[in-house]
Design a protein around this motif. Structure first.
Motif, PDB file in Angstrom:
ATOM      1  N   TRP A   1      43.573  48.793  43.060  1.00  0.00           N
ATOM      2  CA  TRP A   1      43.883  47.596  42.270  1.00  0.00           C
ATOM      3  C   TRP A   1      43.191  46.405  42.902  1.00  0.00           C
ATOM      4  O   TRP A   1      42.757  46.452  44.051  1.00  0.00           O
ATOM      5  N   ILE A   2      43.185  45.305  42.196  1.00  0.00           N
ATOM      6  CA  ILE A   2      42.470  44.127  42.691  1.00  0.00           C
ATOM      7  C   ILE A   2      43.095  43.593  43.990  1.00  0.00           C
ATOM      8  O   ILE A   2      42.395  43.092  44.863  1.00  0.00           O
ATOM      9  N   THR A   3      44.400  43.709  44.129  1.00  0.00           N
ATOM     10  CA  THR A   3      45.041  43.191  45.347  1.00  0.00           C
ATOM     11  C   THR A   3      44.455  43.860  46.592  1.00  0.00           C
ATOM     12  O   THR A   3      44.205  43.209  47.600  1.00  0.00           O
ATOM     13  N   GLY A   4      44.225  45.144  46.497  1.00  0.00           N
ATOM     14  CA  GLY A   4      43.617  45.866  47.610  1.00  0.00           C
ATOM     15  C   GLY A   4      42.189  45.402  47.867  1.00  0.00           C
ATOM     16  O   GLY A   4      41.780  45.244  49.015  1.00  0.00           O
ATOM     17  N   HIS A   5      41.434  45.174  46.799  1.00  0.00           N
ATOM     18  CA  HIS A   5      40.052  44.708  46.973  1.00  0.00           C
ATOM     19  C   HIS A   5      40.022  43.379  47.740  1.00  0.00           C
ATOM     20  O   HIS A   5      39.310  43.212  48.708  1.00  0.00           O
ATOM     21  N   THR A   6      40.816  42.433  47.226  1.00  0.00           N
ATOM     22  CA  THR A   6      40.681  41.069  47.720  1.00  0.00           C
ATOM     23  C   THR A   6      41.463  40.831  49.011  1.00  0.00           C
ATOM     24  O   THR A   6      40.973  40.138  49.900  1.00  0.00           O
TER      25      THR A   6
ATOM     26  N   GLN B   1      45.007  37.555  38.735  1.00  0.00           N
ATOM     27  CA  GLN B   1      44.710  38.709  37.901  1.00  0.00           C
ATOM     28  C   GLN B   1      43.451  39.425  38.392  1.00  0.00           C
ATOM     29  O   GLN B   1      42.671  38.832  39.128  1.00  0.00           O
ATOM     30  N   THR B   2      43.271  40.630  37.895  1.00  0.00           N
ATOM     31  CA  THR B   2      42.024  41.342  38.176  1.00  0.00           C
ATOM     32  C   THR B   2      40.841  40.443  37.809  1.00  0.00           C
ATOM     33  O   THR B   2      39.863  40.339  38.551  1.00  0.00           O
ATOM     34  N   GLU B   3      40.959  39.789  36.684  1.00  0.00           N
ATOM     35  CA  GLU B   3      39.858  38.978  36.166  1.00  0.00           C
ATOM     36  C   GLU B   3      39.612  37.722  36.991  1.00  0.00           C
ATOM     37  O   GLU B   3      38.523  37.176  36.976  1.00  0.00           O
ATOM     38  N   SER B   4      40.646  37.231  37.670  1.00  0.00           N
ATOM     39  CA  SER B   4      40.471  35.973  38.408  1.00  0.00           C
ATOM     40  C   SER B   4      39.876  36.227  39.790  1.00  0.00           C
ATOM     41  O   SER B   4      39.402  35.294  40.424  1.00  0.00           O
ATOM     42  N   GLY B   5      39.928  37.476  40.246  1.00  0.00           N
ATOM     43  CA  GLY B   5      39.313  37.835  41.523  1.00  0.00           C
ATOM     44  C   GLY B   5      40.120  37.423  42.743  1.00  0.00           C
ATOM     45  O   GLY B   5      40.177  38.139  43.732  1.00  0.00           O
ATOM     46  N   SER B   6      40.718  36.240  42.678  1.00  0.00           N
ATOM     47  CA  SER B   6      41.554  35.768  43.775  1.00  0.00           C
ATOM     48  C   SER B   6      42.639  34.863  43.188  1.00  0.00           C
ATOM     49  O   SER B   6      42.638  34.587  41.985  1.00  0.00           O
ATOM     50  N   HIS B   7      43.520  34.367  44.066  1.00  0.00           N
ATOM     51  CA  HIS B   7      44.678  33.591  43.613  1.00  0.00           C
ATOM     52  C   HIS B   7      44.303  32.457  42.664  1.00  0.00           C
ATOM     53  O   HIS B   7      43.378  31.689  42.937  1.00  0.00           O
ATOM     54  N   LEU B   8      45.056  32.328  41.589  1.00  0.00           N
ATOM     55  CA  LEU B   8      44.872  31.213  40.648  1.00  0.00           C
ATOM     56  C   LEU B   8      45.891  30.118  40.921  1.00  0.00           C
ATOM     57  O   LEU B   8      45.564  28.941  40.962  1.00  0.00           O
ATOM     58  N   ILE B   9      47.152  30.546  41.052  1.00  0.00           N
ATOM     59  CA  ILE B   9      48.223  29.591  41.306  1.00  0.00           C
ATOM     60  C   ILE B   9      49.060  30.147  42.454  1.00  0.00           C
ATOM     61  O   ILE B   9      49.563  31.263  42.364  1.00  0.00           O
ATOM     62  N   ALA B  10      49.166  29.385  43.517  1.00  0.00           N
ATOM     63  CA  ALA B  10      49.905  29.845  44.698  1.00  0.00           C
ATOM     64  C   ALA B  10      50.082  28.675  45.658  1.00  0.00           C
ATOM     65  O   ALA B  10      49.230  27.789  45.710  1.00  0.00           O
TER      66      ALA B  10
END
Ligand code: 7RM
Length: 674
Positions: A323-328, A429-438
């Protein structure tokens, strides 16, 4: 979207006082990424008003470039053209490995915690470089070059990290397939990405059990004639593994011949780094494409500013590289900062509920990042296991994948963080690549249950879905969109740019549409409500209802079906299928009904994966439909949730009598009264 609930969420937010990062956070590690909220506000403003200046500087600070870029930001969402750092050249593997193998060769890069507790392995940056180069040597000898797609079907082991980095080193585009996926889903992804090479292992270990990785892959490859080579890492060494002559080779045998260093290939910033498939509301999964420069910058910056990761830190992201979390946040983010990442093969419940805490204590982890679904399970299992371990090394606790309920947030803060940690609910999201709101560590005060404020460069807006108008000011709600591109945003859907435009850029022209509903409270804080489309989120796994529907439909006994997600205490959402049979009498007696349900569930398990199997299957005579023949999932969802009263407008329905049938069927078969 459940509007009433959203009102309530935003309303409740009025009473919550933002909490600053606890002072203990910087007692543990005094170096500050950001000093306070004003720091955030000033930098955020600059990132939106002068993105070229802001991100140009950041790109130089965080990454090493072979050639400097000519333009920081280029194109527009309106035109569907997004590019960052044009003219710049760099290699992601060099940035994540070589830099630190040169400066701090003996520093730990990867810590492997195997499924079996005793089994642990560490790789320093130097060793990681060696392993990555050896594998890259094999791939290069197989003709893998810049731009080629390589599928990676590996469980959470260092080999998954090595595989990704080896691809990145050669400029090949990796496409990781979650190890929990079964044949149908594997085949679809390999086929769509047109991968000629697959990296895998013989078997996996998870929760004390063996998973049949290669066997599943073999089945999937029966229908993927274009795959030329498969490299198999011997994880268990089971001699019975079926190898196809001339196609399949063992990893450990092949790498022997290759040198411990081969040079990285210099890539354009906009060259794709990887493809990752994700479920949308329509059609087959989309191969989301991320590019080298922008993605890596987003990964590095968010890891630094949201979590406050420093080179001496040890991150435990309990996600999966599938999943994207693992990638990033297991691979690219921590390694781009020269930190250490814990790769955990197992599950939180094996050999007991103390596993996560044991890993944290043993490795002195400073950061822990997980999905609320795991926290709900761990909270339920009680405190006995938690209190056995010393968790005082932790500084940041992250949450990702689904909304975190305030009670779970509080529990996390208290029982795991002892009120000494920065608790970050990260929305992306997967599409955002990294955190959008945090919330950024040390700078943005938190509110339990809120994702808080947008990250640098993310010009978040809330749009009223009915009028399509931007909702200015605070205390508003609607759908969440972003006004301009940010560096780590996906660039396209693999070989189908039209799908990218349709899904993300066309719904609200000039904006990126997230697919999520959200509210912005009086402090300007964002509260994410969840998907407004047909995407369901089961235990943080993103699934599309249409994907499951088509698998069920492939069963000859099924004439039509509809899948919906309803809320579930443990898994966040649960999959419910309403199925109409070709021969309604098949389900006449209890035994055959039971057998049929089992069979249908098995079809989904085998094709997509166990996590996608419907929790309940309701046999119906007919499905609610519009005049134009569209299934009205909203009605099924409401009835299954016991909210038939809130069905709303049925004027477009062609068969309103179905509602009563549905209510009866749901009560009889599912035990939910309306
Ligand atoms: C990272 C990831 C994306 C979808 C997204 C949301 C939901 C993710 C949060 C969240 C509420 C959060 N990628 N989502 N994080 N909802 N609060 N902190 O999960 O592509 O697999 O899923 O997940 O609906 O659109 S994903």
């Amino acid at each position: 979207m459940d509007e009433q609930k959203l009102h309530q969420i935003v309303h409740e937010a009025d009473n919550v006082v933002p909490r600053p990062t606890p002072k203990e956070f910087y007692e543990k590690q005094p170096r500050k990424s950001l000093q306070n909220l004003d720091d955030y506000k000033r930098m955020y403003k600059e990132s939106i008003e002068q993105p070229e200046k802001f991100f140009g500087e950041m790109a130089h600070r965080f990454l090493s470039w072979d050639r400097d870029f000519d333009h920081v930001k280029w194109g527009s969402l309106k035109e569907g053209v997004i590019s960052w750092f044009l003219g710049g050249k760099l290699n992601a593997c060099y940035n994540c490995v070589d830099r630190f193998a040169l400066s701090t060769p003996d520093k730990t890069a990867v810590i492997f915690e195997a499924d079996d507790e005793g089994e642990c392995r560490k790789l320093s940056y130097q060793q990681l470089l060696f392993e990555v180069c050896k594998l890259a040597g094999v791939l290069r000898s197989w003709g893998v070059k810049k731009g080629d797609r390589v599928a990676i079907y590996l469980p959470m082991t260092p080999e998954a990290v090595i595989a990704m980095l080896a691809c990145a080193r050669l400029g090949a585009v990796h496409s990781c397939i979650f190890a929990g996926f079964s044949t149908g889903a594997i085949r679809e992804r390999i086929f769509d990405a047109d991968a000629k090479v697959v990296l895998t292992c013989d078997e996996g270990k998870r929760g004390g059990r063996i998973t049949h990785t290669k066997e599943l892959l073999n089945k999937a490859l029966e229908n993927c004639p274009d795959v030329e080579k498969v490299l198999v890492y011997k994880r268990t060494g089971n001699p019975e593994i079926e190898m196809v002559e001339g196609r399949d080779y063992f990893w450990q045998d092949e790498v022997r011949e290759y040198p411990g260093y081969i040079p990285p290939v210099s890539m354009d910033a906009e060259d794709p780094l990887f493809i990752l498939y994700t479920s949308g509301s329509t059609g087959t999964p989309k191969g989301v494409v991320h590019c080298t420069g922008g993605y890596l910058l987003g990964a590095a910056m968010t890891t630094r500013y949201v979590f406050d990761v420093q080179p001496e830190d040890i991150l435990f992201t309990a996600g999966d590289v599938g999943w994207i979390t693992g990638h990033t946040y297991s691979v690219y983010g921590p390694l781009a900062l020269g930190a250490a990442t814990i790769i955990f093969e197992g599950t939180p419940a094996y050999p007991n509920m103390g596993r996560f805490w044991k890993i944290i204590e043993k490795n002195k982890a400073t950061h822990f990042y997980v999905a609320p679904t795991a926290l709900r399970m761990l909270k339920k299992s009680g405190e006995a296991e938690i209190s056995k371990y010393d968790l005082s090394t932790l500084r940041t606790l992250g949450s990702v994948g689904e909304p975190i309920a305030p009670q779970i947030w509080e529990w996390y803060d208290e029982k795991i963080g002892h009120h000494c940690c920065h608790v970050a609910d990260t929305y992306w999201q997967t599409e955002s690549g990294s955190h959008l709101i945090a919330p950024l560590a040390g700078a943005v005060p938190t509110k339990p249950g809120a994702a808080t404020l947008p990250f640098f460069g993310v010009d978040a807006v809330i749009i009223d879905p009915t009028s399509g108008k931007i909702q200015e000011g605070n205390d508003v709600e609607g759908v969440l969109a972003v006004r301009s591109s940010w560096p780590s945003m996906a660039r396209t859907v693999y070989h189908c740019h039209q799908r990218f435009l349709n899904a993300y850029l066309r719904p609200y022209p000039g904006y990126y549409f997230t697919g999520d509903g959200a509210g912005r409270d009086h402090d300007g804080y964002y509260w994410i409500k969840g998907r407004v489309d047909d995407v369901v989120n089961v235990s943080g796994h993103r699934l599309s209802t249409s994907e499951i529907e088509s698998v069920l439909l492939a069963n000859k006994k099924v004439s039509e079906d509809a899948v919906v997600g309803i809320s579930d205490d443990l898994t966040g959402q649960a999959v419910i299928a309403a199925v109409q049979l070709k021969d309604p009498h098949i389900a006449d007696d209890e035994d055959s009904l039971l057998a049929l349900r089992k069979e249908l569930r098995m079809t989904v398990r085998k094709s997509i994966g166990p996590f996608a199997a419907p929790k309940s299957i309701i046999i119906v005579h007919d499905l609610p439909k519009t005049r134009s023949g569209k299934i009205m999932r909203r009605i099924i969802r409401k009835v299954c949730s016991g909210e038939a009263n809130g069905i709303g407008d049925t004027s477009t329905m062609i068969n309103p009598e179905v509602v009563d049938h549905l209510i009866k069927a749901v009560e009889q078969q599912f035990g939910v009264k309306n």
